[in-house]
Scaffold this active site. Structure first.
Site, PDB file in Angstrom:
ATOM      1  N   HIS A 129     -10.182  12.963 -39.051  1.00 15.62           N
ATOM      2  CA  HIS A 129     -11.297  14.091 -39.171  1.00 15.62           C
ATOM      3  C   HIS A 129     -10.424  15.351 -39.333  1.00 15.62           C
ATOM      4  O   HIS A 129      -9.355  15.553 -38.638  1.00 15.62           O
ATOM      5  CB  HIS A 129     -11.922  14.231 -37.983  1.00 15.62           C
ATOM      6  N   ASP A 158      -8.949  16.378 -35.917  1.00 20.43           N
ATOM      7  CA  ASP A 158      -8.062  15.671 -35.153  1.00 20.43           C
ATOM      8  C   ASP A 158      -6.546  16.256 -35.414  1.00 20.43           C
ATOM      9  O   ASP A 158      -5.592  15.801 -34.778  1.00 20.43           O
ATOM     10  CB  ASP A 158      -8.149  14.046 -35.797  1.00 20.43           C
ATOM     11  N   MET A 191      -7.930   7.860 -46.278  1.00 22.14           N
ATOM     12  CA  MET A 191      -9.299   8.428 -46.119  1.00 22.14           C
ATOM     13  C   MET A 191      -9.292   9.613 -45.285  1.00 22.14           C
ATOM     14  O   MET A 191      -8.522   9.634 -44.270  1.00 22.14           O
ATOM     15  CB  MET A 191     -10.379   7.258 -45.230  1.00 22.14           C
ATOM     16  N   GLU A 238     -21.387   6.330 -43.965  1.00 21.29           N
ATOM     17  CA  GLU A 238     -21.389   5.264 -42.971  1.00 21.29           C
ATOM     18  C   GLU A 238     -22.598   5.458 -42.076  1.00 21.29           C
ATOM     19  O   GLU A 238     -22.884   6.429 -41.360  1.00 21.29           O
ATOM     20  CB  GLU A 238     -20.400   5.686 -42.001  1.00 21.29           C
ATOM     21  N   LYS A 255     -25.372   4.291 -38.868  1.00 29.72           N
ATOM     22  CA  LYS A 255     -25.350   4.161 -37.424  1.00 29.72           C
ATOM     23  C   LYS A 255     -26.801   4.351 -37.049  1.00 29.72           C
ATOM     24  O   LYS A 255     -27.531   5.179 -37.138  1.00 29.72           O
ATOM     25  CB  LYS A 255     -24.106   4.830 -36.519  1.00 29.72           C
ATOM     26  N   GLU A 269     -19.599  -0.580 -40.776  1.00 27.22           N
ATOM     27  CA  GLU A 269     -19.325  -0.814 -39.447  1.00 27.22           C
ATOM     28  C   GLU A 269     -19.577  -1.706 -38.742  1.00 27.22           C
ATOM     29  O   GLU A 269     -20.997  -1.786 -38.509  1.00 27.22           O
ATOM     30  CB  GLU A 269     -19.024   0.685 -38.571  1.00 27.22           C
ATOM     31  N   HIS A 294     -21.844  -0.859 -35.577  1.00 29.57           N
ATOM     32  CA  HIS A 294     -23.097  -0.401 -36.166  1.00 29.57           C
ATOM     33  C   HIS A 294     -24.235  -1.155 -36.593  1.00 29.57           C
ATOM     34  O   HIS A 294     -25.431  -1.301 -36.105  1.00 29.57           O
ATOM     35  CB  HIS A 294     -22.830   0.784 -36.944  1.00 29.57           C
ATOM     36  N   ASP A 323     -15.214  -0.207 -41.729  1.00 30.06           N
ATOM     37  CA  ASP A 323     -14.687   0.102 -40.262  1.00 30.06           C
ATOM     38  C   ASP A 323     -14.873  -1.071 -39.612  1.00 30.06           C
ATOM     39  O   ASP A 323     -16.314  -1.691 -39.365  1.00 30.06           O
ATOM     40  CB  ASP A 323     -15.739   1.347 -39.466  1.00 30.06           C
ATOM     41  N   ASP A 343     -22.087   2.027 -27.067  1.00 26.15           N
ATOM     42  CA  ASP A 343     -21.493   1.998 -28.460  1.00 26.15           C
ATOM     43  C   ASP A 343     -19.901   1.545 -27.839  1.00 26.15           C
ATOM     44  O   ASP A 343     -19.203   2.692 -27.384  1.00 26.15           O
ATOM     45  CB  ASP A 343     -21.280   3.483 -28.773  1.00 26.15           C
ATOM     46  N   ASP A 364     -17.081   0.221 -29.425  1.00 22.62           N
ATOM     47  CA  ASP A 364     -15.595   0.110 -30.149  1.00 22.62           C
ATOM     48  C   ASP A 364     -14.684  -0.706 -29.806  1.00 22.62           C
ATOM     49  O   ASP A 364     -13.365  -0.417 -29.813  1.00 22.62           O
ATOM     50  CB  ASP A 364     -15.286   1.586 -29.963  1.00 22.62           C
ATOM     51  N   ASP A 412     -11.747   1.128 -36.763  1.00 20.82           N
ATOM     52  CA  ASP A 412     -12.624   2.192 -35.777  1.00 20.82           C
ATOM     53  C   ASP A 412     -12.922   1.804 -34.585  1.00 20.82           C
ATOM     54  O   ASP A 412     -13.939   1.579 -34.218  1.00 20.82           O
ATOM     55  CB  ASP A 412     -13.791   2.649 -36.789  1.00 20.82           C
TER      56      ASP A 412
END
Ligand code: GCO
Ligand code: MN
Ligand code: MN
Length: 396
Positions: free
Chosen positions: A65, A68, A99, A192, A194, A228, A231, A256, A266, A268, A298
């Site tokens: 991002h 980031d 990406m 994406e 979710k 993802e 998701h 993802d 969530d 991950d 991800d």
């Protein structure tokens, strides 16, 4: 670095190589373990050190991002210095940036959403932030630009008309496609889906919903999806089916990979950590159709982990993918499994797929079917599934 995987040398079949296109986000290996109930447990690691870490574990690329890498309040000179140093680190370590994406969810300005915020100034700011982040992504070499609408949702439908939200979302994406074209950027957008988290309900909750929405955009050819695992599983859906639909539509621009137990927060989790069978069918699909894009993880390490655990997490994602890819090859070469599959397709070669013609329609109307015989046939899925389980468990 702990040498936890014996034989992690060039001869190791589970050793990642650049052609596997394994990527991680700065926010994934850089995740500090904060959750709604507690603060970070791991120190902040500068992006250049994360690039080094990714090179050490054998990843191909890093995704990010805007924030980031570049703080949201950085000035132009600071931004340029950070980007220069990061590019150098990527070059030194042979790490690409396939990406990029925008953080349109952390800043309090986006509390009502970014592209779907009621306030037109927030929507305009979200556009400006994304244009600048696209410039950054292109400067770093990205060819895919992800849109995850984390805050594009609501807690109550009393507050916003979902038709307004969809219209504003569309206007913003059309605007940004226009910007990319005008700049001559060879970017493909990947939306994406979710279903929830951080909003009570997020608009466009599933990959299927996104696919329907893309057809309404001004430049649908530029826009695909970034499904993802977590998701789709949060929504109780089958990720492989979502990915198959995206692939069928020519829209699988990115993916993802992680894991998630349905009905939980969530999570991950590391790829394959919760449902290795579902992960197997997904890897098998991707390898079978020849998906050539990034395999992006991800996910993040458990909160229990230190930096060595983060490396274990990253290596684990890639090792599991490669192990499942090997199982997919075994599945394809297994005579008994393939025999059962071939048997399923045997029988009357009547070709529904030849399409409608009046004569064919008439002939079909005349035809007599032995419904009893059709109904009596067992499919052998129990045997097939058990063989698959035994293959995955390593006893076959
Ligand atoms: C999530 C999402 C994000 C996005 C990321 C890139 O559940 O938080 O998966 O990790 O993928 O923002 O767009
Ligand atoms: Mn997610
Ligand atoms: Mn994601």
């Amino acid at each position: 670095m702990r040498g936890r995987y014996p034989g992690a040398a060039m001869s190791d079949p589970l050793q990642p190589r650049p052609e596997h296109k394994f990527t991680f986000g700065l926010w994934t290996v850089g995740n500090r373990g904060a959750d709604p109930f507690g603060p970070p447990v791991r120190p902040a690691v500068p992006p250049v050190r994360l690039v080094q870490l990714l090179a050490e574990v054998g990843a191909y690329g890093v995704n990010l991002h805007d924030n980031d890498l570049v703080p949201i309040d950085a000035g132009a000179a600071q931004r340029d210095a950070i980007v220069r140093e990061f590019r150098q680190a990527c070059a030194d370590h042979g790490i690409s940036v396939p990406m990029a994406t925008t953080n349109l969810f952390s800043d309090p300005a986006f509390r009502d959403g970014a592209f779907t915020a009621h306030d037109p100034q927030v929507r305009a700011y979200a556009l400006q932030k994304t244009m600048r982040a696209m410039d950054l992504g292109v400067e770093l070499g990205a060819s895919v630009y992800v849109f995850w609408g984390g805050r594009e949702g609501c807690e109550t439908d009393a507050g916003k008309d979902p038709l307004d939200a969809l219209r504003w979302y569309r206007e913003c994406l059309d605007f940004l496609c226009g910007y990319a074209k005008d700049q001559g950027y060879a970017l493909r957008f990947a939306l994406e889906a979710k279903p929830n988290e951080p909003r009570g309900d997020i608009y466009l909750p599933t990959t299927g919903a996104v696919l329907g929405f893309i057809a309404t955009l001004a430049h649908p050819e530029m826009v695909g999806v970034n499904p993802e695992v977590a998701h789709e599983h949060m929504a109780g859906l089958n990720m492989t089916h979502a990915v198959a639909q995206a692939w069928d539509a020519g829209k699988l621009f990115h993916i993802d990979l992680n894991d998630q137990i349905p009905g939980r927060y969530d999570q991950d989790f590391r790829f394959g950590a919760a449902n290795p069978r579902a992960a197997f069918f997904l890897v098998r699909f991707l390898e079978q159709v020849g998906y050539a894009g990034s395999r992006h993880f991800d996910a993040h390490a458990y909160r229990s982990e230190d930096e060595a655990g983060v490396r274990d997490f990253a290596r684990g994602c890639m090792r599991t993918y490669l192990a499942l890819k090997d199982k997919a090859h075994r599945f394809a070469r297994d005579p008994e499994i393939q025999g059962i599959l071939a048997g399923l397709r045997a029988g009357d070669p009547y070709e529904v797929g030849s399409g409608y013609a009046r004569a064919r329609g008439r002939a079909l109307l005349q035809r007599t079917f032995d419904r009893g015989a059709l109904a009596a046939r067992g499919l052998g899925y129990e045997r097939l599934d058990q063989l698959t389980t035994e293959l995955l468990l390593g006893v076959r």
